[in-house]
Design an enzyme around this catalytic site. Structure first.
Site, mmCIF file in Angstrom:
data_model
loop_
_atom_site.group_PDB
_atom_site.id
_atom_site.type_symbol
_atom_site.label_atom_id
_atom_site.label_comp_id
_atom_site.label_asym_id
_atom_site.label_seq_id
_atom_site.Cartn_x
_atom_site.Cartn_y
_atom_site.Cartn_z
ATOM 1 N N ARG A 31 0.827 -1.212 0.000
ATOM 2 C CA ARG A 31 0.000 0.000 0.000
ATOM 3 C C ARG A 31 0.862 1.263 0.000
ATOM 4 O O ARG A 31 0.574 2.213 -0.718
ATOM 5 C CB ARG A 31 -0.938 -0.006 1.200
ATOM 6 C CG ARG A 31 -2.015 -1.060 1.082
ATOM 7 C CD ARG A 31 -2.894 -1.098 2.297
ATOM 8 N NE ARG A 31 -3.906 -2.138 2.159
ATOM 9 C CZ ARG A 31 -4.509 -2.721 3.158
ATOM 10 N NH1 ARG A 31 -4.234 -2.370 4.409
ATOM 11 N NH2 ARG A 31 -5.410 -3.663 2.938
ATOM 12 N N ARG A 104 20.720 -8.613 6.987
ATOM 13 C CA ARG A 104 19.996 -9.863 7.202
ATOM 14 C C ARG A 104 20.950 -11.016 7.498
ATOM 15 O O ARG A 104 20.544 -12.037 8.034
ATOM 16 C CB ARG A 104 19.141 -10.209 5.980
ATOM 17 C CG ARG A 104 19.931 -10.837 4.848
ATOM 18 C CD ARG A 104 19.153 -10.948 3.559
ATOM 19 N NE ARG A 104 19.786 -11.827 2.614
ATOM 20 C CZ ARG A 104 20.898 -11.578 1.936
ATOM 21 N NH1 ARG A 104 21.535 -10.441 2.119
ATOM 22 N NH2 ARG A 104 21.386 -12.458 1.094
#
Length: 134
Positions: A31, A104
């Site tokens: 979004r 990560r």
């Protein structure tokens, strides 16, 4: 009997909730950056979140399988503790990936190490089970 799987069940539920959180993050970023499904490419920020969620989802069945085999055939408390540590490491992995692909790596390696511990517990537990059986 339920007491013998209560911790494993709790960790499983925590893992499912974590997976749901990761999925909601992808929806939020879709979004935010206007990336409509089924498109999986967009700004790097979206792609990192999308890939982090996909990677965590890919490893989740492996984690669950090992958690339960280690907990049932080896030691429930130790397996559950490894499970909680694994889920925390995966959360750190997800957060790190959100900032940059390089962040990560530490949590990824750590969580992989936890999976190897669960593999070891599973193998030892099954070996002992079969030796006793035969």
């Amino acid at each position: 009997m339920l007491h013998s799987i209560a911790l494993l069940s709790t960790v499983t539920l925590l893992g499912v909730l974590e997976q749901a959180y990761f999925a909601v993050q992808v929806i939020t970023f879709r979004r935010k950056f206007k990336v409509s499904p089924p498109i999986t490419s967009g700004p790097p920020e979206f792609e990192r979140i999308f890939r982090a969620q996909a990677n965590c989802s890919e490893y989740f069945p492996i984690f669950l399988s090992l958690l339960w085999v280690a907990g049932v055939f080896s030691h429930q408390v130790l397996a559950a503790l490894c499970g909680v540590i694994y889920l925390y490491a995966r959360y750190q992995y997800f957060r790190g990936y959100a900032y940059s692909a390089e962040k990560r790596l530490g949590p990824l390696y750590f969580s992989t190490g936890i999976l190897f511990i669960l593999i070891g517990l599973s193998m030892v537990g099954l070996l002992i089970h079969f030796v006793r059986y035969f």
